[in-house]
Design an enzyme around this catalytic site. Structure first.
Site, PDB file in Angstrom:
ATOM      1  N   LYS A 197     -83.102  12.345  39.674  1.00  0.00           N
ATOM      2  CA  LYS A 197     -83.049  13.378  38.649  1.00  0.00           C
ATOM      3  C   LYS A 197     -83.673  12.890  37.354  1.00  0.00           C
ATOM      4  O   LYS A 197     -83.341  11.784  36.935  1.00  0.00           O
ATOM      5  CB  LYS A 197     -81.569  13.725  38.438  1.00  0.00           C
ATOM      6  CG  LYS A 197     -81.269  14.657  37.318  1.00  0.00           C
ATOM      7  CD  LYS A 197     -79.790  14.828  37.184  1.00  0.00           C
ATOM      8  CE  LYS A 197     -79.546  15.677  35.957  1.00  0.00           C
ATOM      9  NZ  LYS A 197     -78.184  15.770  35.601  1.00  0.00           N
ATOM     10  N   LYS A 248     -80.563   8.483  37.816  1.00  0.00           N
ATOM     11  CA  LYS A 248     -80.538   9.544  36.799  1.00  0.00           C
ATOM     12  C   LYS A 248     -81.124   8.988  35.509  1.00  0.00           C
ATOM     13  O   LYS A 248     -80.572   8.066  34.907  1.00  0.00           O
ATOM     14  CB  LYS A 248     -79.105  10.025  36.586  1.00  0.00           C
ATOM     15  CG  LYS A 248     -78.992  11.109  35.532  1.00  0.00           C
ATOM     16  CD  LYS A 248     -77.577  11.667  35.455  1.00  0.00           C
ATOM     17  CE  LYS A 248     -77.457  12.713  34.366  1.00  0.00           C
ATOM     18  NZ  LYS A 248     -76.092  13.237  34.261  1.00  0.00           N
TER      19      LYS A 248
END
Ligand code: PBG
Length: 327
Positions: free
Chosen positions: A249, A196
């Site tokens: 992400k 992330k």
């Protein structure tokens, strides 16, 4: 003139049916997970201004929203909660009657066949908007883990089918796996936000989830967008710790990472097509600058082509409609 010798690639592009025959990547409704924002209160359905078509909904409006998904053929949702009260330690994240726990109970009661993925984080529940507890201006890793474990276990108890920790504390998979096992949830998988990045593409989400950090930023726990090796280290740790799915992400600016993670690790790979990626398309489409349907299908297909097995996307409902039209 001497005859030229070259390959005739256009032979396989001559008609719609020929192109369908040789198409290498397909997009299906089963690949899509729809994120939802559940807010405390009554009769609320607030459109998020920076995310047209995405709403904060209260529990009493949830059934209608899920019914719409069911009608469209979407079977998985990712839940975020917006509590009335926030505090320093995010207690509403792990309260048995917290908004996410209530939403999980309601969905599992009304729609037992829907897969509920619970986002496990503190930022929507803390007064300072950070994903863990603060000590001397910094987010403390290990004390935050204890609260995340409590959050995950309370979500599992409320009926979550999958736990998705997104807070980026080190060791969260180990801690949550142990917590779930000890509480009797050996069969609840962990969909880890393994990779992330600290991304400007999360801007509109923070409007939707009301989770903007009140000081500083998330750069001491989320990753530097410039890094590739670090992504592999993160994914490796999470697999070793027992993650069942790996999330990368955001998606679009990181498709190189999606491909690499897919090639190296044997777990379902999930691309998170984040809020900013959604808002930019919606804004351009509202201005009449792009063909939204074609852009959405092209983007989602590119994520699959890069190696994503699943996609978390605010476009899930739109995409389901487009896929129906295509059939
Ligand atoms: C919570 C969380 C965030 C997103 C998903 N879970 C925001 C953040 O890290 O600030 C972003 C999702 C999106 O932009 O769509 N930690």
């Amino acid at each position: 003139m001497q005859e030229l010798s070259f390959a005739r690639h256009r032979r396989l592009r001559t008609s719609t049916s020929m192109r369908a025959l040789v198409r290498e990547t397909s997009l299906s409704k089963d690949d899509l997970i729809y994120p939802m924002f559940v807010i405390e209160g009554d009769n609320i359905k607030n459109e998020v201004s920076s995310m047209p078509g995405v709403f904060q909904v209260s529990l009493d409006n949830l059934e209608e929203e899920i019914q719409e998904l069911v009608n469209l053929g979407i079977r998985s949702v990712l839940l975020f909660g917006i509590p009335k009260e926030k505090d320093e330690v995010g207690s509403q994240a792990y309260c048995e009657t917290g908004i996410v726990q209530e939403a999980l109970r309601k969905i599992k009661r009304d729609f037992p066949e829907i897969i509920t993925v619970a986002d496990t984080c503190l930022c929507e529940f803390t007064s300072h908007g950070h994903c863990g507890v603060i000590h001397e201006g910094d987010v403390e890793n290990d004390p935050s883990l204890d609260l995340l474990v409590q959050t995950a276990v309370s979500q599992a108890r409320a009926g979550a089918d999958i736990i998705a920790p997104s807070n980026m504390m080190d060791g969260f998979v180990t801690a949550i796996r142990k917590g779930l096992d000890e509480a009797g949830f050996k069969n609840i998988p962990i969909m880890s936000y393994a990779v992330k990045y600290s991304s400007a593409f999360y801007g509109p989400f923070r409007d939707a989830a009301e989770s903007t950090p009140q000081f500083g930023d998330r750069k001491t726990y989320q990753m530097d967008p410039a890094n590739r090796m670090e992504a592999l280290r993160e994914a490796e740790s999470d697999i070793a710790e027992g993650a069942d799915f790996l999330i990368v992400k955001p998606a679009l600016s990181y498709l190189d990472i999606v491909r690499e993670v897919k090639d190296r690790f044997n777990a379902p790979i999930v691309a998170y097509n984040v809020s900013g990626e959604y808002s930019m398309v919606k804004a351009a489409a509202m201005n009449g600058w792009i063909n939204e349907k074609d852009i959405v299908l092209e983007k989602l297909t590119s994520m699959k082509r890069a190696g994503a097995d699943l996609i978390i996307t605010y476009f899930a409902k739109d995409a389901a409609r487009y896929l129906d039209e295509r059939e």
